[in-house]
Design a protein around this motif. Structure first.
Motif, short mmCIF file in Angstrom:
data_model
loop_
_atom_site.label_atom_id
_atom_site.label_comp_id
_atom_site.label_asym_id
_atom_site.label_seq_id
_atom_site.Cartn_x
_atom_site.Cartn_y
_atom_site.Cartn_z
N THR A 44 0.84 -1.19 0.00
CA THR A 44 0.00 0.00 0.00
C THR A 44 0.87 1.24 0.00
OG1 THR A 44 -1.60 -1.19 1.31
CG2 THR A 44 -1.85 1.20 1.20
N ALA A 45 0.54 2.16 -0.90
CA ALA A 45 1.31 3.40 -0.97
C ALA A 45 0.67 4.48 -0.11
CB ALA A 45 1.39 3.86 -2.42
N VAL A 46 1.49 5.22 0.59
CA VAL A 46 1.01 6.33 1.40
C VAL A 46 1.67 7.60 0.88
CG1 VAL A 46 0.95 7.34 3.69
CG2 VAL A 46 0.76 4.87 3.42
N PRO A 47 0.88 8.63 0.55
CA PRO A 47 1.50 9.86 0.05
C PRO A 47 2.51 10.41 1.06
CG PRO A 47 -0.87 9.91 -0.25
CD PRO A 47 -0.58 8.71 0.59
N LEU A 48 3.57 11.00 0.53
CA LEU A 48 4.63 11.52 1.39
C LEU A 48 4.80 13.02 1.16
CD1 LEU A 48 7.29 8.71 0.97
CD2 LEU A 48 6.10 9.29 3.08
N PRO A 49 5.19 13.76 2.19
CA PRO A 49 5.41 15.19 2.01
C PRO A 49 6.76 15.48 1.33
CG PRO A 49 5.79 14.58 4.29
CD PRO A 49 5.29 13.35 3.59
N VAL A 50 6.77 16.53 0.53
CA VAL A 50 8.00 17.07 -0.06
C VAL A 50 8.14 18.49 0.48
CG1 VAL A 50 9.06 17.86 -2.22
CG2 VAL A 50 7.87 15.66 -2.14
N TYR A 51 9.36 18.90 0.79
CA TYR A 51 9.58 20.22 1.39
C TYR A 51 10.35 21.09 0.40
CZ TYR A 51 8.25 17.70 5.54
OH TYR A 51 7.57 16.92 6.44
N ARG A 52 9.98 22.36 0.36
CA ARG A 52 10.72 23.30 -0.49
C ARG A 52 11.57 24.18 0.40
NH1 ARG A 52 7.10 26.38 -4.54
NH2 ARG A 52 6.48 27.48 -2.66
N TYR A 53 12.81 24.38 0.00
CA TYR A 53 13.69 25.22 0.81
C TYR A 53 14.33 26.30 -0.06
CZ TYR A 53 17.51 22.42 -1.18
OH TYR A 53 18.38 21.80 -2.03
N GLY A 54 14.74 27.36 0.61
CA GLY A 54 15.42 28.45 -0.08
C GLY A 54 16.88 28.50 0.31
N PRO A 55 17.60 29.50 -0.19
CA PRO A 55 19.03 29.61 0.12
C PRO A 55 19.30 29.72 1.61
CG PRO A 55 18.39 31.11 -1.63
CD PRO A 55 17.13 30.54 -1.09
N ALA A 56 18.34 30.31 2.35
CA ALA A 56 18.56 30.51 3.79
C ALA A 56 18.70 29.19 4.53
CB ALA A 56 17.40 31.31 4.37
N ILE A 79 14.79 17.64 9.44
CA ILE A 79 14.34 18.63 8.46
C ILE A 79 14.07 19.95 9.17
CG2 ILE A 79 12.48 19.23 6.87
CD1 ILE A 79 12.24 16.23 6.27
N PRO A 80 14.63 21.04 8.68
CA PRO A 80 14.41 22.33 9.35
C PRO A 80 12.91 22.62 9.49
CG PRO A 80 16.04 22.54 7.61
CD PRO A 80 15.46 21.17 7.48
N PRO A 81 12.50 23.09 10.65
CA PRO A 81 11.08 23.36 10.85
C PRO A 81 10.61 24.55 10.02
CG PRO A 81 12.35 24.12 12.74
CD PRO A 81 13.31 23.40 11.85
N GLY A 82 9.34 24.56 9.70
CA GLY A 82 8.74 25.72 9.04
C GLY A 82 8.85 25.73 7.53
N LEU A 83 9.46 24.71 6.94
CA LEU A 83 9.54 24.69 5.47
C LEU A 83 8.17 24.40 4.88
CD1 LEU A 83 12.82 22.63 4.81
CD2 LEU A 83 12.54 25.11 4.88
N PRO A 84 7.80 25.08 3.79
CA PRO A 84 6.53 24.75 3.14
C PRO A 84 6.57 23.32 2.59
CG PRO A 84 7.79 26.27 1.79
CD PRO A 84 8.53 26.15 3.09
N SER A 85 5.45 22.64 2.66
CA SER A 85 5.43 21.25 2.20
C SER A 85 4.22 20.99 1.32
CB SER A 85 5.42 20.30 3.39
OG SER A 85 4.20 20.40 4.09
N ALA A 86 4.32 19.97 0.52
CA ALA A 86 3.19 19.51 -0.30
C ALA A 86 3.27 17.98 -0.36
CB ALA A 86 3.26 20.10 -1.71
N THR A 87 2.13 17.36 -0.40
CA THR A 87 2.09 15.90 -0.38
C THR A 87 2.06 15.36 -1.80
OG1 THR A 87 0.82 16.06 1.66
CG2 THR A 87 0.87 13.93 0.59
N TYR A 88 2.87 14.33 -2.05
CA TYR A 88 2.96 13.73 -3.38
C TYR A 88 2.71 12.23 -3.33
CZ TYR A 88 4.85 17.91 -5.61
OH TYR A 88 4.99 19.15 -6.14
N PRO A 89 2.22 11.66 -4.40
CA PRO A 89 2.05 10.20 -4.42
C PRO A 89 3.39 9.51 -4.29
CG PRO A 89 1.73 11.13 -6.62
CD PRO A 89 1.82 12.29 -5.67
N ALA A 90 3.41 8.45 -3.51
CA ALA A 90 4.66 7.73 -3.28
C ALA A 90 4.55 6.30 -3.75
CB ALA A 90 5.00 7.77 -1.80
N LEU A 91 5.68 5.68 -3.92
CA LEU A 91 5.72 4.25 -4.22
C LEU A 91 5.50 3.48 -2.92
CD1 LEU A 91 8.96 4.13 -6.37
CD2 LEU A 91 6.64 3.90 -7.23
N SER A 92 4.86 2.36 -3.01
CA SER A 92 4.83 1.48 -1.84
C SER A 92 6.23 0.88 -1.71
CB SER A 92 3.81 0.36 -2.05
OG SER A 92 4.28 -0.52 -3.04
#
Lengths: 247, 168
Positions: free
Chosen positions: A139-151, A165-178
């Motif tokens: 079973t696949a469970v979607p996983l979060p991806v985080y976007r980071y900047g130069p800071a 993972i540094p706190p406060g990074l914006p995230s979005a959930t993507y389909p993952a492989l099982s």
């Protein structure tokens, strides 16, 4: 009960209603918990799968090696992208589909769609061995991806534990492989007996077009044995996101 | 009423704040309420495949998990008296300016007074004002709907008596 009592109690009830409706967690808690929830549950599944797979894998490795090799060759022949048709069913969450638009299609990690494998003590990367993953969940469970900047000060290729993972990074959930699909992505190597003894989730910094993303990958560890030779430990890194998540 | 099984994500969005408010009223501390809310949703997520909508509403199911988690929390902290816990909450709250800012200060005293009620009175107030019907409250607490109503009204009077005059 007197009228005064009734009025007092009605007023108290109204205050309680207002208190419960206005008592809310601090800002950001809801998103943090959702991310943490997915990571923790995913991590537990992997731990359970690894623990249950450990005894079973030893005896079945040889048989499953052949099966995985055949399946791999079939899937490579039918789908040059490698298993995309299977993983397209992965996004079961409505939120994943909605949030996927947030970051758009992601840059592929430097693995280039193939598994990267490193052997402890060896300096060069090698093709990943075939692995047996009978007891791993399908079973696949979607996983979060985080976007980071130069800071964030992250260099492309940096590998992070999810807890780092540094706190406060914006995230979005993507389909993952099982895990089973991820294992199938590992390239087969003939005449190798492979036993998987560990699996963990890591995040790898991937930079492209001025943006940086922390993308999930699995690190699978175990041993390989060729033609009755000595056992050799290996560590394989495999992209955890479904092919449909990438450009 | 029990019905179709919603997506877990929808359940989470709808109930996370209500569960937090319930736990805040039961535990008295924002930090504890956050911790236990996290535990509740981890348990709920893992158990969601076994949840049967025809047996209970999502609210009743989630609040059952939340109630058990709050009881576990109290059991773990059982060596400390309630008074000691109340004292321990004060410095915790003072180092959480962000959390405090998010709460309506005017209602903090009321929620802490609820947290100071005897167990069953605290629970019935918390469950009722989290939006559950008396029937659901009674089921969760192992009593009838009428018994839940009576317990609730006793709890209201106890709460009023526990509050300073200016608060009511």
């Amino acid at each position: 009960m007197s009228d005064m009592d009734d009025r007092d109690l009605a007023e108290l009830q109204a205050q309680l209603d207002a208190a419960f409706q206005s008592t809310r967690p601090r800002r950001g808690f809801q998103d943090e918990l959702w991310d943490r929830l997915q990571r923790r549950v995913w991590w537990r599944r992997l731990q359970r799968a690894t623990a249950s797979a450990r005894p079973a894998l030893g005896g079945l490795a040889a048989v499953l090696l052949v099966a995985f090799g055949v399946l791999f060759l079939i899937s490579r022949g039918g789908h040059p992208g490698g298993g995309a048709s299977e993983t397209s069913s992965a996004p079961t969450s409505r939120g994943a589909a909605v949030q996927q638009a947030t970051f758009g299609l992601l840059p592929r990690p430097s693995l280039g769609g193939e598994a990267a494998a490193t052997r402890p003590g060896a300096s060069s990367e090698t093709a990943g061995p075939a692995v047996a993953g009978r007891a791993l969940p399908a079973t696949a469970v979607p996983l979060p991806v985080y976007r980071y900047g130069p800071a964030a000060g992250l260099q492309a290729g940096t590998v992070l534990d999810p807890a780092s993972i540094p706190p406060g990074l914006p995230s979005a959930t993507y389909p993952a492989l099982s895990p089973a699909d991820a294992l199938a992505e590992v390239q087969a190597a003939p005449r190798q007996h492979v036993t998987v003894t560990g699996a963990r989730l890591v995040y790898v910094a991937v930079a492209a077009d001025g943006s940086g993303y922390l993308e999930p990958e699995y690190v699978l560890t175990g041993t390989t044995q060729s033609d009755g030779g000595p056992q050799t430990p290996f560590s394989v890194r495999v992209a955890a996101l479904a092919a449909s998540a990438f450009r | 009423m029990p019905g179709a099984k919603p997506a877990f994500e929808d359940l989470y969005c709808e109930y996370v704040e209500r569960i937090y408010a319930f736990l805040r009223s039961q535990l008295g501390s924002a930090a504890d309420a956050e911790d236990v809310t996290s535990q509740v949703f981890v348990k709920a997520y893992e158990a969601y495949a076994r949840y049967e909508p025809r047996l209970s509403t999502p609210a009743a199911w989630l609040f059952q998990i939340a109630r058990n988690a709050a009881l576990d929390h109290y059991r773990r902290a059982g060596r400390r008296s309630r008074a000691e816990q109340a004292l321990a909450r004060q410095p915790t709250a003072s180092v959480e300016p962000d959390a405090i800012a998010q709460e309506r200060i005017v209602y903090r005293e009321l929620m802490e007074a609820v947290a100071g009620l005897p167990d069953r009175q605290r629970e019935v107030i918390g469950l009722r004002h989290s939006g559950l019907s008396f029937l659901e409250v009674g089921r969760l607490m192992g009593s009838s709907e009428d018994a839940a109503k009576m317990l609730y009204h006793r709890a209201l009077r106890a709460l009023r008596a526990a509050l300073p005059e200016a608060a009511t």
